[in-house]
Design an enzyme around this catalytic site. Structure first.
Site, PDB file in Angstrom:
ATOM      1  N   LYS A 301     -40.570  -3.684 -49.493  1.00  0.00           N
ATOM      2  CA  LYS A 301     -41.027  -3.879 -48.945  1.00  0.00           C
ATOM      3  C   LYS A 301     -40.512  -5.575 -48.241  1.00  0.00           C
ATOM      4  O   LYS A 301     -39.674  -6.318 -48.988  1.00  0.00           O
ATOM      5  CB  LYS A 301     -42.772  -4.474 -49.353  1.00  0.00           C
ATOM      6  CG  LYS A 301     -43.226  -5.523 -49.874  1.00  0.00           C
ATOM      7  CD  LYS A 301     -44.464  -5.884 -50.531  1.00  0.00           C
ATOM      8  CE  LYS A 301     -44.525  -6.555 -51.581  1.00  0.00           C
ATOM      9  NZ  LYS A 301     -44.164  -8.071 -51.306  1.00  0.00           N
ATOM     10  N   LYS A 330     -45.512  -8.803 -56.401  1.00  0.00           N
ATOM     11  CA  LYS A 330     -44.481  -9.729 -55.476  1.00  0.00           C
ATOM     12  C   LYS A 330     -45.034  -9.927 -54.621  1.00  0.00           C
ATOM     13  O   LYS A 330     -45.377 -10.214 -53.413  1.00  0.00           O
ATOM     14  CB  LYS A 330     -43.395  -8.727 -55.517  1.00  0.00           C
ATOM     15  CG  LYS A 330     -42.812  -8.299 -56.113  1.00  0.00           C
ATOM     16  CD  LYS A 330     -42.279  -7.633 -57.439  1.00  0.00           C
ATOM     17  CE  LYS A 330     -41.795  -7.816 -58.865  1.00  0.00           C
ATOM     18  NZ  LYS A 330     -42.905  -7.262 -59.719  1.00  0.00           N
ATOM     19  N   ASP A 331     -44.027 -11.516 -54.416  1.00  0.00           N
ATOM     20  CA  ASP A 331     -43.909 -12.458 -52.780  1.00  0.00           C
ATOM     21  C   ASP A 331     -44.220 -11.844 -51.953  1.00  0.00           C
ATOM     22  O   ASP A 331     -43.559 -10.319 -51.509  1.00  0.00           O
ATOM     23  CB  ASP A 331     -42.508 -13.496 -53.516  1.00  0.00           C
ATOM     24  CG  ASP A 331     -42.296 -13.711 -54.268  1.00  0.00           C
ATOM     25  OD1 ASP A 331     -42.767 -15.153 -54.596  1.00  0.00           O
ATOM     26  OD2 ASP A 331     -42.137 -13.093 -55.710  1.00  0.00           O
ATOM     27  N   LYS A 332     -44.889 -12.263 -50.867  1.00  0.00           N
ATOM     28  CA  LYS A 332     -44.909 -11.982 -49.807  1.00  0.00           C
ATOM     29  C   LYS A 332     -43.717 -12.319 -48.634  1.00  0.00           C
ATOM     30  O   LYS A 332     -43.057 -11.594 -47.923  1.00  0.00           O
ATOM     31  CB  LYS A 332     -46.187 -12.451 -48.843  1.00  0.00           C
ATOM     32  CG  LYS A 332     -45.934 -11.908 -47.789  1.00  0.00           C
ATOM     33  CD  LYS A 332     -47.846 -12.635 -46.503  1.00  0.00           C
ATOM     34  CE  LYS A 332     -47.381 -12.057 -45.476  1.00  0.00           C
ATOM     35  NZ  LYS A 332     -48.536 -12.084 -44.918  1.00  0.00           N
TER      36      LYS A 332
END
Length: 692
Positions: A301, A330-332
């Site tokens: 993503k 998880k990080d954006k």
């Protein structure tokens, strides 16, 4: 990010920017529990997912333009039998119509040959024909509007002593005549009209009612059923309420988007059996027959939150967000690769949505069958590939050699480690309301306040924030639902509950309960994480890197937060004098009901800090939301592993090998591994001595 928080190293550091673009921050999970052959890390996709495979149209989880059979059951795995299409005979009076034509020129409806043989063999042909006639007459009574007559009619099949024969009769009659129910009393079986069937026929066609009750009686594990597309929201709501009222303990429903023959979106209702409904009815054939269908994959993503990505996937597949499991958030603002497992979706079905989700910034790869779901924290760690741009000295640093500063900083952190703070993404960095604020309100059981915080919009005017702003102004849950995009799964779940129960304490509690447990507890964990960050800063500013009496330590290395109290030891005065333990063995509690606190000033600090938030008597159990927070312990320092780096000229795109480094025109490429629940932004903070 972490104002006034402590450092463990003494170098000066440097300045720079991170996450200029998602490709500057790439995260890959290490050693997922069920890795694909040949690698420990989640694989990075190299090409788009395969094109959709041609599959039958009976399954409502397939892309639908024209469904072959309205409301047909989907058997999930290919091994499960699919129901046959209705025969012309079944489309006759007793299965396709409740009109008076049933007793016209052909008063004896024909049975399909297979069912006729079963009923003939179980009842004998004369009794089977009488049952047929009773069914026809009952339909005629219903069709003529004589509801009371239809409801009171009964037909006796006489005593059936053999239990297996009774079970076979129950099933055969309900499959052939879904509008009938069978009742046994003292071994005598009677047949009467199904009032629930008649009520459903007020909402849907007789054909759909027939198919629904066949699906209900078959009870195929992992199967689903979908009603015809329906653009009327109120009508869909009535169907949801009917099924929840009549079969809520056995079934669950969800509206999902599908396309019609003109590629126009429309909504349909999907029905499936609740998981717990299977626990009491296990076939005797062994575990293999009851094994859940799981499909594992690697999700890539970009610029998406994990839960937001899951919302997109769930909407596209027509399933619930809670059907997905993963090991961590998880990080954006990054490109991330992480293993996921989805249940009740075949690998083939997952491959089919590949091209659609690419438009949302996602790709799926490494699709394969799995044996079980994933758990939060069930990972070896994460690998990071990061680019830091616009490198500069700190304003207070008069050194002329920036390259030396960078090398010194990296070597110091590689040797001594970093303070193991929770990173800013844990709290919703830059948002008007941070997740720990919602968690605090939930712990104090302030349900309405927590919900209003949840719906607090950001400053921009996109559809999501416009809808949130409208809700806070009007408390119109129904109107807000219509404004929100389909992928906002959490918001829609909560709003549906609010529309039903109201925006009051009880209604808001129901709203929070409507979202999956992992989502509810996420906010409480954010608050607990904030308290840990503050405790770690207080501990280091009070005692530094020396292990002192009253500290909590563990005697063996742990890769993640843990909760076993007997592993935790309180340092004694003699152990402090002997320097028995190192700072890397010191842990601090993440607050909960089953942890112990340090017996020095840090323990006192915890009690005062919780009192400040009115949690001095908190049991860390929120019964109305079914939340139980036992707490755990987290190492105060962590080490970085497998660290490599090089400097690059940003303009020329070549490595800088000599000592000449032009400020602002160089970038740092750094790669390393971290244990689970460690944050790369926190490690970089220690290296650079910067707040992000």
């Amino acid at each position: 990010m972490l104002p006034s928080f402590a450092y463990v190293t003494d170098h000066l550091g440097f300045r720079g920017t991170i996450k200029n673009a998602p490709s500057d921050f790439v995260v890959t999970e290490i050693e997922a529990p069920e890795p694909a052959p040949g690698g420990g890390r989640a694989e990075s996709p190299q090409k788009p997912s395969e094109a959709p495979s041609a599959q039958g149209r009976w399954c409502p989880q397939q892309p639908k333009k024209l469904r072959a059979g309205p409301g047909a059951p989907c058997a999930g795995p290919a091994a499960l039998p699919l129901p046959p299409e209705p025969s012309p005979a079944q489309a006759g009076c007793c299965l396709a119509s409740l009109s008076t034509q049933c007793c016209g020129s052909d008063p004896e409806p024909s049975l399909s040959s297979g069912e006729a043989n079963v009923l003939d063999s179980l009842l004998g042909k004369p009794l089977s024909e009488l049952l047929n006639k009773f069914a026809c007459e009952l339909q005629a009574a219903w069709g003529s509007g004589n509801v009371s007559d239809g409801s009171t009619r009964e037909f006796s099949l006489g005593p059936v002593l053999d239990k297996k024969n009774r079970a076979a009769l129950h099933s055969a009659i309900r499959q052939e005549f879904p509008f009938l129910v069978t009742v046994t009393k003292d071994s005598e079986m009677t047949v009467r009209g199904n009032a629930d069937y008649k009520e459903l026929c007020q909402l849907v066609s007789e054909k759909e009612a027939n198919d629904f009750f066949k699906f209900l009686d078959t009870k195929l594990e992992n199967s689903t059923f979908s009603f015809e597309p329906d653009g009327n929201k109120e009508h869909r709501k009535a169907i949801h309420h009917f099924i929840n009222r009549k079969f809520g303990k056995l079934l669950e429903t969800k509206s999902f988007t599908m396309t019609n023959v003109n590629d126009q979106p429309n909504m349909s209702i999907i029905v499936r059996f609740r998981e717990r409904s299977w626990s009491k009815k296990r076939p005797s054939g062994g575990l293999q027959e009851n094994q859940e269908l799981y499909t594992a994959f690697t999700l890539q993503k970009e610029n998406l939150e994990t839960l937001e990505a899951i919302g997109f996937l769930a909407s596209e597949l027509g399933i619930l967000a809670s059907d997905f499991s993963y090991t961590g958030i998880k990080d954006k603002k990054a490109i991330t690769y992480q293993p996921m497992v989805v249940k009740k979706v075949t690998p083939e079905r997952l491959k089919e949505i590949g091209s659609k989700i690419e438009k949302k910034g996602m790709r799926i790869q490494n699709i394969h069958s799995a044996s079980q779901h994933l758990r939060l924290g069930q990972l070896k760690g994460n690998h990071f590939d990061i680019i830091v741009r616009d490198l500069k000295h700190h304003s207070y640093d008069t050194s002329a050699d920036l390259k030396e500063r960078i090398s010194e900083a990296i070597e110091k952190v590689e040797a001594k480690g970093f303070v193991n703070y929770y990173g800013p993404q844990r709290f919703g960095q830059g948002q008007n309301v941070q997740t720990d604020q919602i968690g605090l309100a939930l712990l104090n059981e302030k349900m309405v306040e927590a919900l209003r915080l949840f719906f607090t919009p950001e400053d921009n005017d996109d559809p999501v924030n416009t809808a949130k702003r409208y809700f806070l102004q009007t408390e119109d849950a129904k109107g807000t639902l219509a404004m929100l995009p389909e992928f906002k799964v959490r918001e829609k779940m909560i709003l549906r509950a609010l529309n039903r129960y109201g925006v009051n304490h009880e209604g808001c509690a129901k709203g929070w309960l409507s979202i999956p447990h992992a989502m509810r507890i996420f906010y409480v964990h954010a608050y607990c994480s904030k308290i840990w960050n503050e405790a770690a800063s207080y501990r280091l500013s009070t005692y530094g890197s020396k292990v002192v009496e009253g500290d909590l330590v563990i005697s063996e290395e742990s890769d993640e937060s843990f909760s076993v109290n007997d592993k935790v030891h309180i340092v004694t005065a003699s152990e402090e004098s002997a320097n028995k333990y190192s700072i890397h063995q010191v842990v601090l509690p993440v607050v909960g009901h089953s942890i112990k606190y340090p017996s020095n000033q840090v323990g006192q600090w915890y009690h005062e800090r919780l009192s400040k938030d009115e949690l001095q008597n908190c049991k860390f159990r929120v019964s109305p939301l079914q939340l139980n927070i036992p707490g755990c312990y987290r190492p105060i320092l962590k080490n970085v592993q497998n660290l490599t780096y090089f400097l690059e000229d940003s303009e020329k795109g070549v490595r800088i090998e000599d000592n000449h480094l032009n400020e602002s025109k160089a970038s740092l490429h750094i790669s390393f591994d971290l244990d689970p629940s460690c944050y790369a932004t926190v490690c970089l903070r220690e290296i650079m001595k910067c707040e992000f």
